[in-house]
Design a protein around this motif. Structure first.
Motif, PDB file in Angstrom:
ATOM      1  N   PRO A  23      13.482  32.022  20.830  1.00 15.44           N
ATOM      2  CA  PRO A  23      14.479  33.114  20.246  1.00 15.44           C
ATOM      3  C   PRO A  23      15.442  32.342  19.674  1.00 15.44           C
ATOM      4  N   ALA A  24      15.885  32.903  18.337  1.00 14.71           N
ATOM      5  CA  ALA A  24      16.810  32.128  17.745  1.00 14.71           C
ATOM      6  C   ALA A  24      17.785  33.089  17.003  1.00 14.71           C
ATOM      7  N   ASN A  25      18.348  33.955  17.689  1.00 21.17           N
ATOM      8  CA  ASN A  25      19.229  35.096  17.116  1.00 21.17           C
ATOM      9  C   ASN A  25      20.668  34.606  17.248  1.00 21.17           C
ATOM     10  N   PHE A  26      20.829  33.718  16.100  1.00 19.81           N
ATOM     11  CA  PHE A  26      22.077  32.991  16.099  1.00 19.81           C
ATOM     12  C   PHE A  26      23.038  33.523  14.707  1.00 19.81           C
ATOM     13  N   GLN A  27      24.197  33.181  15.011  1.00 19.39           N
ATOM     14  CA  GLN A  27      25.081  33.547  13.887  1.00 19.39           C
ATOM     15  C   GLN A  27      25.525  32.307  13.152  1.00 19.39           C
ATOM     16  N   LEU A  28      25.268  32.238  11.926  1.00 14.62           N
ATOM     17  CA  LEU A  28      25.475  31.098  10.984  1.00 14.62           C
ATOM     18  C   LEU A  28      26.971  31.071  10.458  1.00 14.62           C
ATOM     19  N   VAL A  29      27.555  29.860  10.826  1.00 16.09           N
ATOM     20  CA  VAL A  29      29.018  29.638  10.116  1.00 16.09           C
ATOM     21  C   VAL A  29      28.887  28.194   9.475  1.00 16.09           C
ATOM     22  N   ALA A  30      29.117  28.153   8.331  1.00 16.25           N
ATOM     23  CA  ALA A  30      29.031  26.863   7.403  1.00 16.25           C
ATOM     24  C   ALA A  30      30.306  26.562   6.795  1.00 16.25           C
ATOM     25  N   ALA A  31      30.434  25.374   6.452  1.00 13.22           N
ATOM     26  CA  ALA A  31      31.666  25.093   5.803  1.00 13.22           C
ATOM     27  C   ALA A  31      31.432  24.012   4.860  1.00 13.22           C
ATOM     28  N   LEU A  32      31.946  23.847   3.577  1.00 13.94           N
ATOM     29  CA  LEU A  32      31.730  22.837   2.571  1.00 13.94           C
ATOM     30  C   LEU A  32      33.088  22.702   1.771  1.00 13.94           C
ATOM     31  N   ASN A  33      32.998  21.528   0.943  1.00 15.45           N
ATOM     32  CA  ASN A  33      34.103  21.217   0.204  1.00 15.45           C
ATOM     33  C   ASN A  33      33.575  21.633  -1.175  1.00 15.45           C
ATOM     34  N   PRO A  34      34.435  22.094  -1.940  1.00  7.05           N
ATOM     35  CA  PRO A  34      33.906  22.651  -3.217  1.00  7.05           C
ATOM     36  C   PRO A  34      33.536  21.626  -4.224  1.00  7.05           C
ATOM     37  N   SER A  35      33.687  20.334  -3.895  1.00  4.69           N
ATOM     38  CA  SER A  35      33.393  19.196  -4.824  1.00  4.69           C
ATOM     39  C   SER A  35      33.065  17.961  -3.800  1.00  4.69           C
ATOM     40  N   PRO A  36      32.461  17.077  -4.679  1.00  2.00           N
ATOM     41  CA  PRO A  36      32.103  15.695  -3.653  1.00  2.00           C
ATOM     42  C   PRO A  36      33.414  15.056  -3.569  1.00  2.00           C
ATOM     43  N   THR A  37      34.342  15.073  -4.374  1.00  3.99           N
ATOM     44  CA  THR A  37      35.788  14.571  -4.349  1.00  3.99           C
ATOM     45  C   THR A  37      36.697  15.185  -3.317  1.00  3.99           C
ATOM     46  N   GLY A  38      36.334  16.555  -2.844  1.00  2.00           N
ATOM     47  CA  GLY A  38      37.326  17.464  -2.196  1.00  2.00           C
ATOM     48  C   GLY A  38      37.517  18.712  -2.811  1.00  2.00           C
ATOM     49  N   HIS A  39      38.038  18.531  -4.135  1.00  4.35           N
ATOM     50  CA  HIS A  39      38.306  20.007  -4.768  1.00  4.35           C
ATOM     51  C   HIS A  39      37.823  19.819  -6.190  1.00  4.35           C
ATOM     52  N   HIS A  40      37.403  20.961  -6.533  1.00  4.31           N
ATOM     53  CA  HIS A  40      36.791  21.003  -7.932  1.00  4.31           C
ATOM     54  C   HIS A  40      37.934  20.848  -9.132  1.00  4.31           C
ATOM     55  N   SER A  41      38.963  21.369  -8.604  1.00 11.14           N
ATOM     56  CA  SER A  41      40.207  21.396  -9.622  1.00 11.14           C
ATOM     57  C   SER A  41      40.955  19.811  -9.665  1.00 11.14           C
ATOM     58  N   ASP A  42      40.530  19.023  -8.904  1.00  9.19           N
ATOM     59  CA  ASP A  42      41.430  17.491  -8.711  1.00  9.19           C
ATOM     60  C   ASP A  42      40.793  16.663 -10.012  1.00  9.19           C
ATOM     61  N   LYS A  43      40.011  17.276 -10.917  1.00 13.02           N
ATOM     62  CA  LYS A  43      39.690  16.351 -12.180  1.00 13.02           C
ATOM     63  C   LYS A  43      39.099  14.846 -11.857  1.00 13.02           C
ATOM     64  N   ARG A  44      38.708  14.938 -10.547  1.00 11.28           N
ATOM     65  CA  ARG A  44      38.197  13.349 -10.168  1.00 11.28           C
ATOM     66  C   ARG A  44      36.523  13.695 -10.287  1.00 11.28           C
ATOM     67  N   ALA A  45      35.838  14.834 -10.663  1.00 11.07           N
ATOM     68  CA  ALA A  45      34.513  15.043 -11.090  1.00 11.07           C
ATOM     69  C   ALA A  45      34.315  16.131 -12.155  1.00 11.07           C
ATOM     70  N   THR A  46      33.315  15.804 -12.699  1.00  7.70           N
ATOM     71  CA  THR A  46      33.196  16.889 -13.935  1.00  7.70           C
ATOM     72  C   THR A  46      32.470  17.838 -13.337  1.00  7.70           C
ATOM     73  N   PRO A  47      32.347  19.153 -14.082  1.00  9.64           N
ATOM     74  CA  PRO A  47      31.770  20.325 -13.653  1.00  9.64           C
ATOM     75  C   PRO A  47      30.199  20.098 -13.317  1.00  9.64           C
ATOM     76  N   ASP A  48      29.660  19.319 -14.315  1.00  7.78           N
ATOM     77  CA  ASP A  48      28.160  18.946 -14.064  1.00  7.78           C
ATOM     78  C   ASP A  48      27.908  18.271 -12.515  1.00  7.78           C
ATOM     79  N   GLN A  49      28.889  17.358 -12.432  1.00 11.32           N
ATOM     80  CA  GLN A  49      28.817  16.665 -11.160  1.00 11.32           C
ATOM     81  C   GLN A  49      28.882  17.658  -9.890  1.00 11.32           C
ATOM     82  N   VAL A  50      29.921  18.529 -10.056  1.00  2.63           N
ATOM     83  CA  VAL A  50      30.423  19.441  -9.001  1.00  2.63           C
ATOM     84  C   VAL A  50      29.051  20.371  -8.827  1.00  2.63           C
ATOM     85  N   LEU A  51      28.482  20.973  -9.843  1.00  2.00           N
ATOM     86  CA  LEU A  51      27.337  21.658  -9.751  1.00  2.00           C
ATOM     87  C   LEU A  51      26.041  20.980  -9.185  1.00  2.00           C
TER      88      LEU A  51
END
Length: 503
Positions: free
Chosen positions: A337-365
């Motif tokens: 049986p595997a009737n589970f409820q999934l909860v996932a979490a992620l940062n929107p960018s490898p650097t932490g946030h997509h608006s911190d200008k440390r990564a380009t949109p292509d890198q974030v994508l």
């Protein structure tokens, strides 16, 4: 009597098929042979049984002993057959005489001294024995867990001698020992009131708990994603006895502790992102349940979602839809049986946030593309968590407690079950047409929104299910426009992808 038949049970996934242990004593050179597809651990029981019988004061027959574990095509493994084999030898040699032996089932691994050791997967065996109104003789170490099975008849045993005395009526063993059922309270009780701010995230958690929806948290580090996820079980309705037994049965397969104190607690599993597909889904040559089965009727939390291997995440797609996982190997096929409820979490960018200008949109994508579209399609709720302001962080105003939220969730769940006898996330397409009917104007609005947002048919149905849950929280019979708009607002990941691709 030189032939004896003793009942026990094998372990195949969460099922316990019956095994008949046939013992035959015959003339000839002394030998001890076990047939019936035994694996090495079962073959070794010959020495354990021999020593246990001798050290318990019984006579070990000086004859040819043939033990058949039927059915012969079912693989047998582990020490769970020791007790049944030993009792079979005692019955066949006339040292135990009991006319009702066919109404008993025996489980347990023998020590060389004749004492019984606990075994794994006792719950499925006791549940199966209860269905056939058989009395189960089980090790004392398994008895407290086995007592969770209602209407079971079981006797807790510590040694072979105790069984001999009980079967001969000289010293009866206690039937169905009663244990105190007390809920365990954690020393540091998690509560939703610990989380500052994040009202939208708390609202989404309430919807997820009421409808059984999968959830994705999106936000920079330190916004409380993991903190919120850990508190979801505190607002979910308590498991029913049947659900708790199903979950406890899975845990008993892997030998993990389930007690009267924690058996009604919903499981919360949080595997590290380096885990393999086999660890997550289950497998190996001798199939074992994975993290998704250990999260049955509870929460599977995947933190740092893009850090998981893409193939590992995609292996969850089928179990998320079906509520079970089938492990197929050359030798056998096992359903967990595997009737589970999934909860996932992620940062929107490898650097932490997509608006911190440390990564380009292509890198974030590129970073976000590690999570496949079909996987995201199976997530009902996507919400972005903003950074807390200093005012919110320093606030001393009391936040809403888990108990208050749970009260509303339980009312919504009861409202839904009276209508359809299942949670909204489990509704089929036909049931959606019946229970999630929209007015003509609302259906037109949702159709235009689906076209503009390029929703897939699955995402369209997910929005309907979420809207149904929002209406249930308001105790409304019909889905209104406000519920639809709120459900459509919880698509944060898709909005982020649209924003990045627009550059």
């Amino acid at each position: 009597m030189s032939l004896a038949k003793i009942l026990t049970r094998a372990q195949v996934g969460v099922k316990a098929p019956k095994v008949t242990v046939e013992v035959h004593l015959s003339n000839g050179l002394p030998a001890f042979i076990i047939v019936g597809l035994p694996e090495t651990s079962v073959k070794e029981s010959k020495e354990r049984v021999r020593s246990a019988l001798v050290n318990s004061g019984f006579l070990f027959p000086d004859q040819r002993i043939t033990v058949n574990l039927a059915p012969a095509d079912l693989p047998k493994e582990g020490g769970r057959y020791d007790l049944a084999i030993a009792v079979g030898i005692l019955v066949a040699s006339g040292q135990i005489q009991n006319t009702e032996i066919s109404n008993f089932e025996f489980f347990g691994e023998l020590a060389l001294s004749g004492e019984l050791s606990a075994i794994t997967a006792i719950l499925p065996s006791v549940m199966a024995a209860t269905e056939e109104n058989h009395v189960a003789y089980i090790p004392r170490g398994n008895d407290q867990l086995a007592s969770l099975v209602s209407q079971s008849n079981r006797k807790a045993v510590t040694s072979l001698q105790e069984i001999w005395l009980d079967l001969h009526g000289q010293q009866s063993l206690s039937l169905n020992i009663i244990y105190d059922h007390v809920s365990e309270q954690a020393l540091e009780q998690l509560d939703m009131s610990d989380v500052k701010g994040q009202k939208i995230a708390k609202r989404v958690l309430e919807i997820a708990a009421a409808g059984g929806h999968n959830l994705l948290f999106l936000g920079p580090p330190g916004t409380g994603k993991s903190m919120l996820a850990q508190r979801i079980p505190t607002i979910m309705p308590q498991m029913t006895t049947q659900q708790a037994l199903e979950t406890a049965a899975v845990y008993s397969l892997v030998g993990q502790s389930v007690t009267h104190q924690n058996w009604l607690n919903r499981p919360f599993r949080s595997p590290h992102h380096t885990c393999s597909a086999v660890a997550l889904v289950g497998g190996s040559s001798n199939p074992k349940p994975g993290e998704i089965s250990l999260a049955h009727n509870g929460i599977l939390f995947l933190d740092e979602l893009p850090e998981f291997d893409r193939k590992v995440l995609d292996s969850l797609r089928t179990p998320m839809e079906t509520g079970q996982v089938t492990i197929s190997r050359a030798a056998r096929q096992v359903d967990f049986p595997a009737n589970f409820q999934l909860v996932a979490a992620l940062n929107p960018s490898p650097t932490g946030h997509h608006s911190d200008k440390r990564a380009t949109p292509d890198q974030v994508l590129k970073y976000l593309s590690k999570v496949s579209g079909p996987f995201l399609d199976r997530i009902d709720l996507q919400v972005e968590l903003p950074r807390l302001t200093t005012e919110e962080l320093q606030s001393t105003q009391p936040e809403e407690s888990s108990a208050d939220i749970r009260m509303r969730v339980e009312k919504a769940v009861q409202f839904a079950y009276q209508r359809q006898e299942k949670n909204n996330a489990a509704l089929s397409t036909k049931e959606l047409q019946l229970h999630c009917a929209l007015s003509k104007a609302d259906a037109m609005f949702l159709g235009k929104a689906a076209e503009k947002l390029a929703l897939s048919p699955r995402s369209y149905h997910k929005v309907l299910k979420v809207a149904r849950t929002i209406a249930d929280l308001n105790l409304q019979e019909d889905i209104d426009l406000a519920s639809l708009k709120e459900a459509l607002s919880y698509r944060a990941f898709e909005r982020l992808l649209a924003q990045l691709t627009a550059y």
